[in-house]
Structures are given as structure tokens and as C-alpha cells.
Design a protein around this motif. Structure first.
Motif, mmCIF file in Angstrom:
data_model
loop_
_atom_site.group_PDB
_atom_site.id
_atom_site.type_symbol
_atom_site.label_atom_id
_atom_site.label_comp_id
_atom_site.label_asym_id
_atom_site.label_seq_id
_atom_site.Cartn_x
_atom_site.Cartn_y
_atom_site.Cartn_z
ATOM 1 N N LEU A 73 -58.544 -53.002 108.626
ATOM 2 C CA LEU A 73 -58.733 -51.613 108.204
ATOM 3 C C LEU A 73 -59.408 -50.805 109.296
ATOM 4 C CD1 LEU A 73 -59.470 -53.532 105.382
ATOM 5 C CD2 LEU A 73 -58.946 -51.260 104.493
ATOM 6 N N ILE A 74 -58.927 -49.582 109.466
ATOM 7 C CA ILE A 74 -59.495 -48.642 110.422
ATOM 8 C C ILE A 74 -59.995 -47.441 109.618
ATOM 9 C CG2 ILE A 74 -59.092 -47.230 112.465
ATOM 10 C CD1 ILE A 74 -56.540 -49.083 112.870
ATOM 11 N N ASP B 72 -59.446 -31.761 113.164
ATOM 12 C CA ASP B 72 -59.111 -30.417 113.614
ATOM 13 C C ASP B 72 -59.078 -30.315 115.143
ATOM 14 O OD1 ASP B 72 -58.751 -29.392 111.100
ATOM 15 O OD2 ASP B 72 -60.802 -28.651 110.897
ATOM 16 N N GLU B 73 -59.666 -31.294 115.811
ATOM 17 C CA GLU B 73 -59.676 -31.296 117.271
ATOM 18 C C GLU B 73 -58.539 -32.124 117.866
ATOM 19 O OE1 GLU B 73 -61.613 -29.484 119.173
ATOM 20 O OE2 GLU B 73 -62.582 -28.623 117.389
ATOM 21 N N GLY B 74 -57.981 -33.032 117.084
ATOM 22 C CA GLY B 74 -56.898 -33.861 117.600
ATOM 23 C C GLY B 74 -56.844 -35.197 116.882
ATOM 24 N N TRP B 75 -55.766 -35.920 117.102
ATOM 25 C CA TRP B 75 -55.562 -37.194 116.430
ATOM 26 C C TRP B 75 -56.278 -38.313 117.180
ATOM 27 C CZ3 TRP B 75 -54.138 -38.375 111.769
ATOM 28 C CH2 TRP B 75 -53.775 -39.694 111.457
ATOM 29 N N PRO B 76 -56.973 -39.206 116.468
ATOM 30 C CA PRO B 76 -57.636 -40.333 117.137
ATOM 31 C C PRO B 76 -56.615 -41.318 117.706
ATOM 32 C CG PRO B 76 -57.744 -40.597 114.763
ATOM 33 C CD PRO B 76 -57.174 -39.230 115.006
ATOM 34 N N ASP B 77 -57.074 -42.211 118.533
ATOM 35 C CA ASP B 77 -56.195 -43.196 119.165
ATOM 36 C C ASP B 77 -55.892 -44.318 118.172
ATOM 37 O OD1 ASP B 77 -54.707 -44.628 120.962
ATOM 38 O OD2 ASP B 77 -56.432 -45.489 122.005
ATOM 39 N N VAL B 78 -55.100 -43.979 117.162
ATOM 40 C CA VAL B 78 -54.738 -44.926 116.110
ATOM 41 C C VAL B 78 -53.258 -44.742 115.789
ATOM 42 C CG1 VAL B 78 -55.100 -45.650 113.728
ATOM 43 C CG2 VAL B 78 -57.042 -44.856 115.088
ATOM 44 N N ASP B 79 -52.485 -45.807 115.879
ATOM 45 C CA ASP B 79 -51.078 -45.740 115.488
ATOM 46 C C ASP B 79 -50.630 -47.134 115.059
ATOM 47 O OD1 ASP B 79 -50.846 -47.135 117.867
ATOM 48 O OD2 ASP B 79 -49.861 -45.528 118.949
ATOM 49 N N GLY B 80 -49.358 -47.253 114.743
ATOM 50 C CA GLY B 80 -48.821 -48.544 114.347
ATOM 51 C C GLY B 80 -49.427 -49.095 113.069
ATOM 52 N N LEU C 7 -50.408 -33.922 109.096
ATOM 53 C CA LEU C 7 -49.414 -34.770 108.443
ATOM 54 C C LEU C 7 -48.337 -35.226 109.417
ATOM 55 C CD1 LEU C 7 -48.998 -33.031 104.966
ATOM 56 C CD2 LEU C 7 -49.947 -35.299 105.426
ATOM 57 N N ALA C 8 -48.001 -34.395 110.395
ATOM 58 C CA ALA C 8 -47.051 -34.827 111.424
ATOM 59 C C ALA C 8 -47.641 -35.980 112.234
ATOM 60 C CB ALA C 8 -46.693 -33.655 112.341
ATOM 61 N N CYS C 9 -48.938 -35.909 112.503
ATOM 62 C CA CYS C 9 -49.613 -37.002 113.223
ATOM 63 C C CYS C 9 -49.666 -38.263 112.360
ATOM 64 C CB CYS C 9 -51.021 -36.570 113.626
ATOM 65 S SG CYS C 9 -51.105 -35.256 114.857
ATOM 66 N N VAL C 10 -49.916 -38.093 111.080
ATOM 67 C CA VAL C 10 -49.925 -39.236 110.166
ATOM 68 C C VAL C 10 -48.560 -39.906 110.157
ATOM 69 C CG1 VAL C 10 -50.134 -39.936 107.747
ATOM 70 C CG2 VAL C 10 -51.762 -38.301 108.705
ATOM 71 N N PHE C 11 -47.520 -39.102 110.054
ATOM 72 C CA PHE C 11 -46.146 -39.635 110.043
ATOM 73 C C PHE C 11 -45.878 -40.452 111.307
ATOM 74 C CE2 PHE C 11 -41.576 -39.492 110.689
ATOM 75 C CZ PHE C 11 -41.064 -39.706 109.415
ATOM 76 N N ALA C 12 -46.306 -39.913 112.455
ATOM 77 C CA ALA C 12 -46.072 -40.607 113.717
ATOM 78 C C ALA C 12 -46.870 -41.899 113.822
ATOM 79 C CB ALA C 12 -46.417 -39.682 114.888
ATOM 80 N N ALA C 13 -48.018 -41.953 113.145
ATOM 81 C CA ALA C 13 -48.880 -43.130 113.248
ATOM 82 C C ALA C 13 -48.416 -44.284 112.366
ATOM 83 C CB ALA C 13 -50.317 -42.756 112.878
ATOM 84 N N ILE C 14 -47.569 -43.974 111.373
ATOM 85 C CA ILE C 14 -47.119 -44.998 110.426
ATOM 86 C C ILE C 14 -45.826 -45.639 110.917
ATOM 87 C CG2 ILE C 14 -46.338 -45.412 108.052
ATOM 88 C CD1 ILE C 14 -48.066 -43.097 107.142
ATOM 89 N N ARG C 15 -45.779 -46.942 110.841
ATOM 90 C CA ARG C 15 -44.552 -47.652 111.192
ATOM 91 C C ARG C 15 -43.433 -47.273 110.223
ATOM 92 N NH1 ARG C 15 -48.187 -52.492 111.607
ATOM 93 N NH2 ARG C 15 -48.578 -52.840 113.840
ATOM 94 N N GLY D 13 -45.813 -53.661 97.879
ATOM 95 C CA GLY D 13 -45.563 -55.094 97.769
ATOM 96 C C GLY D 13 -46.671 -55.933 98.372
ATOM 97 N N GLY D 14 -47.857 -55.333 98.505
ATOM 98 C CA GLY D 14 -48.984 -56.068 99.087
ATOM 99 C C GLY D 14 -48.809 -56.391 100.555
ATOM 100 N N ALA D 15 -47.856 -55.713 101.213
ATOM 101 C CA ALA D 15 -47.485 -56.096 102.569
ATOM 102 C C ALA D 15 -48.338 -55.531 103.697
ATOM 103 C CB ALA D 15 -46.020 -55.710 102.818
ATOM 104 N N PRO D 16 -49.028 -54.381 103.519
ATOM 105 C CA PRO D 16 -49.728 -53.786 104.671
ATOM 106 C C PRO D 16 -50.718 -54.742 105.328
ATOM 107 C CG PRO D 16 -49.642 -52.229 102.866
ATOM 108 C CD PRO D 16 -49.133 -53.525 102.325
ATOM 109 N N ARG D 17 -50.629 -54.799 106.644
ATOM 110 C CA ARG D 17 -51.561 -55.610 107.419
ATOM 111 C C ARG D 17 -52.490 -54.757 108.264
ATOM 112 N NH1 ARG D 17 -50.441 -58.408 104.105
ATOM 113 N NH2 ARG D 17 -49.514 -60.493 104.102
ATOM 114 N N ARG D 18 -52.163 -53.461 108.404
ATOM 115 C CA ARG D 18 -53.010 -52.534 109.170
ATOM 116 C C ARG D 18 -53.095 -51.235 108.378
ATOM 117 N NH1 ARG D 18 -52.812 -49.794 114.813
ATOM 118 N NH2 ARG D 18 -54.835 -50.388 115.682
ATOM 119 N N ILE D 19 -54.297 -50.925 107.893
ATOM 120 C CA ILE D 19 -54.500 -49.794 106.992
ATOM 121 C C ILE D 19 -55.469 -48.804 107.628
ATOM 122 C CG2 ILE D 19 -55.353 -49.089 104.719
ATOM 123 C CD1 ILE D 19 -54.648 -51.896 103.703
ATOM 124 N N LEU D 20 -55.137 -47.530 107.542
ATOM 125 C CA LEU D 20 -55.983 -46.449 108.056
ATOM 126 C C LEU D 20 -56.531 -45.645 106.888
ATOM 127 C CD1 LEU D 20 -57.083 -44.467 110.218
ATOM 128 C CD2 LEU D 20 -54.817 -43.386 110.229
#
Length: 282
Positions: free
Chosen positions: A76-77, A110-118, A138-146, A47-54
């Protein structure tokens, strides 16, 4: 797209790294209609709603810039392992006038998730097949997405093709078969159906499709250079598996300036296969 390299936020080593940025940019240039269609689908889904995109594994940033254009209000990150790729993106963003909306982050997934969430939307184009443990990522991606946010995954089924079948007696078929064997050893997740992994991670897969792209004459302006860059990369990466006759054909296609050169042939085409999964985090 786009895009197949060690700079996607992980640690795989490949040949012809110096030539890779140009190849990635040509991929986006020649397959511009596919990229636009995909960002349009993502815009409709969200719906064109994203305000923070990774952008996860941004490469030269062709996807980042396409998203910046399609979502003009978004921050955008862009994450990648390669400093050179990230600098190329920063330069392109400055030329496009969107540098103030794009932040780059160097990270090895492969070393870890960057400091990016929300984030509201994660875009992963030709990057997930590179990681060693996709379920963890993918578990890290899930956690990073609102909650209620989205994930768009795009993958290549194989490298694109450009030659008529009779060139070199099936040269491109042999190159692709050799590449598939190498990928099975080095990147076992390439070409798989990501639907089960995405659902396992907790996502709802809202749409998925396999797209076959077939371009014929008149081709986009960069098509011959795209073919040249792709086959040059294949030759370099498969050098020890290419016979003398095929090497001679490749020299004619890639190194010469005669009518048989890729840059002068009138019978080229572009055939590419892409798969996409558009998902929502409940």
C-alpha cells in the motif's frame, strides 16, 4: 472515510487542524460497519487481486489500514499533504504489524502528481472534492492504474448529524445550512455526482450508490465523542455565522458536564450520508 481536511494531498486551509486527526479516527470507529462493507465491495469487485494499492488523500490512514486488512498480500502507498497525518499512519501501521507493507508519500495534488504509478487499485475517500482541478487529477489517476485495475471513490454528502430536531430549535439545521454555503464557495466540487467526471476520464463505472447511515441507541462507544468533535469543528469553522442563542446552546452541549452535555445525553443518534463509485480502467 474516511473521511475532510487540508492534508488530503492538496492545499485548502481549515480550522481546528490539531483536532482533525481524532475526528477522522472517530469517524472510522463509529462508522466501522460502513467502512468494512465498502472494503468488502471493493474486494468482491476486484476479485481480491490487487497487489499494489494507492490511498489518495489518506488522512490518518483508517482507510489504508482497512485495505491492508482486507488485502493481506498487497503493498500500500498512502499519499497525503500533511506530515503529521502520515506520521500518525506510520505509528498506527506499526502497532497493527503492517508497517512493512505501507509506504507513505507526501504530496500536494494541486501541485502535481506524485511519483506513483503501476497500481492495481486507487482508493480516494473524501479527498477528490478538495482538489482544484479534479479532471486533471482523475486523468493522472487513470494513467497511474494498470489496464484492468480499479478506482474506488467515496464522498460525504454532508457532515454527520447527531441531535434530535428539537435541540436548540433546529440548531443542527442552521449549522449545516451555513456550512453548505461556505462549502459552495470554498469547495465547489463537494456533493457533486462524480459519475460524469469518472467516465470523462476514461473509467467504466461498474457500481454506484448513495448510502444513508442511521445509528440509534445503543450507539457505538465513541459516538458521543464523535458528536463532540464534529460539533466543535463546526463551531470553530462557523464562529462568525453563529448567533448568540446558538452559541449558548453549543456551550451547553460542548463545554459543560451536566446532563445536557453531549457526553451525557441519552438521545443522541448518528445520521450520515455517503456516496460511492466503483470503477474499472478498461
Amino acid at each position: 472515510m474516511g473521511n475532510h481536511h487540508h492534508g488530503h494531498g492538496h492545499g485548502h486551509d481549515h480550522h481546528d487542524t490539531d483536532a482533525l486527526p481524532a475526528l477522522l479516527d472517530l469517524d472510522a470507529e463509529v462508522l466501522h460497519a460502513y467502512l468494512k462493507d465498502l472494503t468488502d465491495q471493493v474486494h468482491e469487485l476486484t476479485g481480491g487481486a490487487p497487489r499494489r494499492i494507492l490511498d489518495l488523500g489518506c488522512g490518518t490512514g483508517t482507510g489504508t489500514l482497512a485495505l491492508a486488512e482486507r488485502f493481506p498480500e498487497a503493498e500500500l502507498i498512502a499519499v497525503d499533504l500533511s506530515p503529521e497525518m502520515l506520521q500518525r499512519l506510520r505509528d498506527s501501521a506499526a502497532r497493527a504489524g503492517v508497517a512493512d507493507r505501507i509506504r507513505t508519500v507526501r504530496a500536494d495534488l494541486d501541485e502535481g502528481w506524485p511519483d506513483v504509478d503501476g497500481v492495481d487499485l486507487v482508493w480516494a475517500s473524501a479527498s477528490l472534492h478538495h482538489v482544484a482541478d479534479p479532471d486533471r487529477v482523475l486523468a493522472c489517476v487513470f494513467a497511474a492504474i494498470r489496464s484492468g485495475g480499479h478506482l474506488a471513490v467515496a464522498e460525504m454528502a454532508s457532515m454527520p448529524r447527531f441531535l434530535p430536531d428539537d435541540v436548540g430549535g433546529g440548531l443542527e439545521d442552521r449549522l449545516h445550512a451555513a456550512l453548505a454555503t461556505r462549502h459552495a464557495e470554498e469547495m465547489p466540487h463537494r456533493g457533486e455526482d462524480w459519475g460524469p467526471r469518472l467516465r470523462k476520464a476514461g473509467f467504466t463505472v461498474q457500481a454506484s450508490q448513495d448510502v444513508t447511515i442511521e445509528l440509534t441507541a445503543p450507539l457505538p462507544a465513541g459516538a458521543a465523542r464523535y458528536a463532540q468533535a464534529t460539533l466543535t469543528r463546526l463551531r470553530s469553522g462557523l464562529e462568525d455565522q453563529i448567533g448568540a442563542d446558538d452559541q449558548a446552546t453549543l456551550r451547553l452541549l460542548l463545554d459543560g458536564d451536566g446532563p445536557g452535555s453531549l457526553l451525557h445525553r441519552g438521545d443522541l443518534l448518528v445520521r450520515a450520508e455517503r456516496s460511492t463509485w466503483l470503477c474499472r480502467r478498461p
